[in-house]
Design an enzyme around this catalytic site. Structure first.
Site, PDB file in Angstrom:
ATOM      1  CE  LYS A 278       7.870 -56.283  26.500  1.00 48.37           C
ATOM      2  NZ  LYS A 278       6.676 -56.717  27.292  1.00 48.37           N
TER       3      LYS A 278
ATOM      4  N   PRO B  35       5.375 -52.507  23.770  1.00 46.79           N
ATOM      5  CG  PRO B  35       5.514 -55.080  23.544  1.00 46.79           C
ATOM      6  CD  PRO B  35       6.517 -53.539  24.124  1.00 46.79           C
ATOM      7  CG  MET B  36       2.481 -50.677  26.594  1.00 42.40           C
ATOM      8  SD  MET B  36       2.666 -49.271  27.719  1.00 42.40           S
ATOM      9  CE  MET B  36       3.179 -48.178  26.264  1.00 42.40           C
ATOM     10  CG  MET B  37      -2.559 -55.852  24.381  1.00 46.77           C
ATOM     11  SD  MET B  37      -2.927 -56.213  22.794  1.00 46.77           S
ATOM     12  CE  MET B  37      -4.580 -56.858  22.873  1.00 46.77           C
TER      13      MET B  37
ATOM     14  CG  HIS C  61       8.550 -57.421  32.197  1.00 45.92           C
ATOM     15  ND1 HIS C  61       7.171 -57.300  31.989  1.00 45.92           N
ATOM     16  CD2 HIS C  61       8.687 -56.702  33.353  1.00 45.92           C
ATOM     17  CE1 HIS C  61       6.580 -56.563  33.109  1.00 45.92           C
ATOM     18  NE2 HIS C  61       7.585 -56.214  33.786  1.00 45.92           N
TER      19      HIS C  61
ATOM     20  CB  CYS D  27       1.160 -61.316  27.081  1.00 46.99           C
ATOM     21  SG  CYS D  27      -0.558 -60.852  27.711  1.00 46.99           S
TER      22      CYS D  27
ATOM     23  N   GLY E  61       9.605 -51.240  34.936  1.00 54.12           N
ATOM     24  CA  GLY E  61       9.850 -49.994  36.226  1.00 54.12           C
ATOM     25  C   GLY E  61      11.005 -49.144  35.904  1.00 54.12           C
TER      26      GLY E  61
HETATM   27  C1  LIG Z   1      -1.978 -51.159  29.141  1.00 54.22           C
HETATM   28  C2  LIG Z   1      -0.776 -52.239  28.902  1.00 54.22           C
HETATM   29  C3  LIG Z   1      -0.708 -53.253  27.874  1.00 54.22           C
HETATM   30  C4  LIG Z   1       0.358 -54.140  27.741  1.00 54.22           C
HETATM   31  N1  LIG Z   1       0.309 -54.898  26.625  1.00 54.22           N
HETATM   32  C5  LIG Z   1       1.145 -55.707  26.324  1.00 54.22           C
HETATM   33  C6  LIG Z   1       1.339 -56.308  25.051  1.00 54.22           C
HETATM   34  O1  LIG Z   1       0.604 -56.469  24.241  1.00 54.22           O
HETATM   35  N2  LIG Z   1       2.471 -57.051  24.655  1.00 54.22           N
HETATM   36  C7  LIG Z   1       3.416 -57.274  26.004  1.00 54.22           C
HETATM   37  O2  LIG Z   1       4.492 -57.846  25.432  1.00 54.22           O
HETATM   38  N3  LIG Z   1       3.644 -56.493  26.873  1.00 54.22           N
HETATM   39  C8  LIG Z   1       2.297 -55.689  27.035  1.00 54.22           C
HETATM   40  N4  LIG Z   1       2.513 -54.925  28.340  1.00 54.22           N
HETATM   41  C9  LIG Z   1       3.693 -55.118  29.179  1.00 54.22           C
HETATM   42  C10 LIG Z   1       4.597 -53.907  28.738  1.00 54.22           C
HETATM   43  O3  LIG Z   1       5.056 -54.257  27.569  1.00 54.22           O
HETATM   44  C11 LIG Z   1       5.779 -53.857  29.758  1.00 54.22           C
HETATM   45  O4  LIG Z   1       6.366 -55.153  29.784  1.00 54.22           O
HETATM   46  C12 LIG Z   1       5.338 -53.717  31.201  1.00 54.22           C
HETATM   47  O5  LIG Z   1       4.491 -52.538  31.311  1.00 54.22           O
HETATM   48  C13 LIG Z   1       6.627 -53.390  32.072  1.00 54.22           C
HETATM   49  O6  LIG Z   1       7.378 -52.187  31.687  1.00 54.22           O
HETATM   50  P1  LIG Z   1       6.983 -50.765  32.328  1.00 54.22           P
HETATM   51  O7  LIG Z   1       7.422 -51.016  33.802  1.00 54.22           O
HETATM   52  O8  LIG Z   1       8.098 -49.729  31.615  1.00 54.22           O
HETATM   53  O9  LIG Z   1       5.659 -50.239  32.091  1.00 54.22           O
HETATM   54  C14 LIG Z   1       1.552 -54.036  28.632  1.00 54.22           C
HETATM   55  C15 LIG Z   1       1.477 -53.096  29.582  1.00 54.22           C
HETATM   56  C16 LIG Z   1       0.493 -52.339  29.737  1.00 54.22           C
HETATM   57  C17 LIG Z   1       0.696 -51.258  30.863  1.00 54.22           C
END
Ligand SMILES: Cc1cc2nc3c(=O)[nH]c(=O)nc-3n(C[C@H](O)[C@H](O)[C@H](O)COP(=O)(O)O)c2cc1C
Length: 326
Positions: free
Chosen positions: A134, A12-14, A166, A95, A208
């Site tokens: 999460k 999930p990514m806002m 995470h 978050c 990561g």
């Molecule tokens: C632009 C952006 C927006 C994010 N928004 C959310 C979100 O809405 N909900 C959530 O649980 N995590 C959010 N995250 C965190 C990611 O879901 C993820 O846990 C975090 O980026 C670590 O994973 P990665 O290293 O694979 O990026 C966001 C991350 C990014 C980069």
């Protein structure tokens, strides 16, 4: 290992994992489970449902992530998500943003496992689809494995079966959400340990992870991997992972571009601006020759202003002349 349905997940990514982004991910990874951006209960109770909940039949399996901390409101919103076709409801307990903390949800919920258990129970009673969480490994600076274990134990007792972890703490004071994705160190081993201690639960590791080799290593220990930034910035890794895990040939980058051009044509007819779709596709040729031309063409304001989905094929022709269709 069990739970093949969570083996490969996108995070999930806002502002990023909206329905257009998910449709792009789906072309790359037919078997991946796709998570929406977080939608707050407030937005669903008072806002535009279609804007927040619309999803395409081709997106499945797809999960809606909810942000909230009131059992009744979450139950109501979970029902809405189920009615709109989502296959899973995920509760955000990870978050760290201040806005989210003011609403008393996100990572600060990890300090209140009993409340989260009530939220999970209320949602589970309201819907037939699975409800997952999460979470982080902990909050603030104290690195205590027992904290994550107690949190998970409380939720497992409430009937939660799927945990996306995470693998770092969330620091609620003094670190921005962006810093919170880098600074507290990753502790993947502790997520493996959670899986060993809760073998009946589905445990998905996040944080990561960016290469095929890393995905393979994690899957020896847990049920699934979730990719966030790597999926967004270098999305073809999803195609490579899907092929490696399910032994089905992936679409080439050019075929993905062509499929997205067809999708864009349909969407534009319904009023979506081209930019809303192609902004998620800039990384498709990451690491390939002429990737910069692809990015430049798909983010050129004057080209985008024409709102012509043919731009995707013209950009493809510029980056891979041999594979572009006429
Ligand atoms: C632009 C952006 C927006 C994010 N928004 C959310 C979100 O809405 N909900 C959530 O649980 N995590 C959010 N995250 C965190 C990611 O879901 C993820 O846990 C975090 O980026 C670590 O994973 P990665 O290293 O694979 O990026 C966001 C991350 C990014 C980069």
């Amino acid at each position: 290992m069990r739970a093949a349905s969570h083996r490969l997940c996108t995070a999930p990514m806002m502002d990023w994992s909206d329905r257009h982004c998910r449709m792009f991910f789906r072309q790359l990874a037919p078997h991946a489970r796709l998570y929406s951006e977080m939608v707050t209960t407030g937005a669903l109770l008072h806002g535009d449902l279609e804007r927040h909940l619309r999803c395409d039949a081709l997106e499945h399996p797809v999960a809606l992530q909810l942000g909230g901390s009131e059992p009744d409101a979450l139950a109501h919103c979970a029902r809405l998500a189920q009615d709109w076709g989502y296959d899973e409801i995920n509760l955000n307990c990870g978050c760290p943003s201040e806005r989210v903390q003011r609403g008393a949800f996100g990572a600060c919920l990890m300090a209140e496992p009993e409340l989260v258990a009530d939220c999970i129970k209320a949602m589970q009673d309201a819907v037939g689809v699975p409800v997952s969480v999460k979470q982080r490994l902990g909050i603030e600076r104290v690195e205590d494995y027992g904290f994550a274990r107690r949190f998970m134990e409380t939720l497992a007792r409430a009937g939660c079966r799927t945990f996306i972890v995470h693998a770092r703490n969330a620091v609620l004071k003094g670190l921005s959400p962006r810093d919170n994705r880098e600074i507290p160190r990753l502790r993947h081993d502790e997520v493996y340990r959670l899986k060993r201690e809760f073998p009946e639960s589905t445990v998905v590791i996040n944080g990561g992870i960016s290469t095929l080799a890393e995905i393979g290593r994690h899957l020896e220990q847990v049920d699934g991997v979730m990719l966030g930034r790597a999926a967004y910035h270098d999305p073809y890794v999803l195609a490579q992972a899907d092929t490696a895990l399910w032994y089905t040939p992936a679409l080439s980058r050019a075929q993905v571009a062509e499929a997205m051009q067809c999708y864009a044509r349909r969407e534009l007819a319904g009023g979506t601006p081209l930019r809303a779709i192609v902004r998620h596709m800039l990384g498709l040729f990451h690491g390939r020759p002429r990737a910069r031309i692809w990015r430049q063409m798909l983010s050129d304001a004057s080209l985008l202003a024409r709102n012509d989905p043919g731009l995707i094929l013209r950009a493809l022709e510029a980056v891979e002349p041999a594979s572009a269709l006429a």
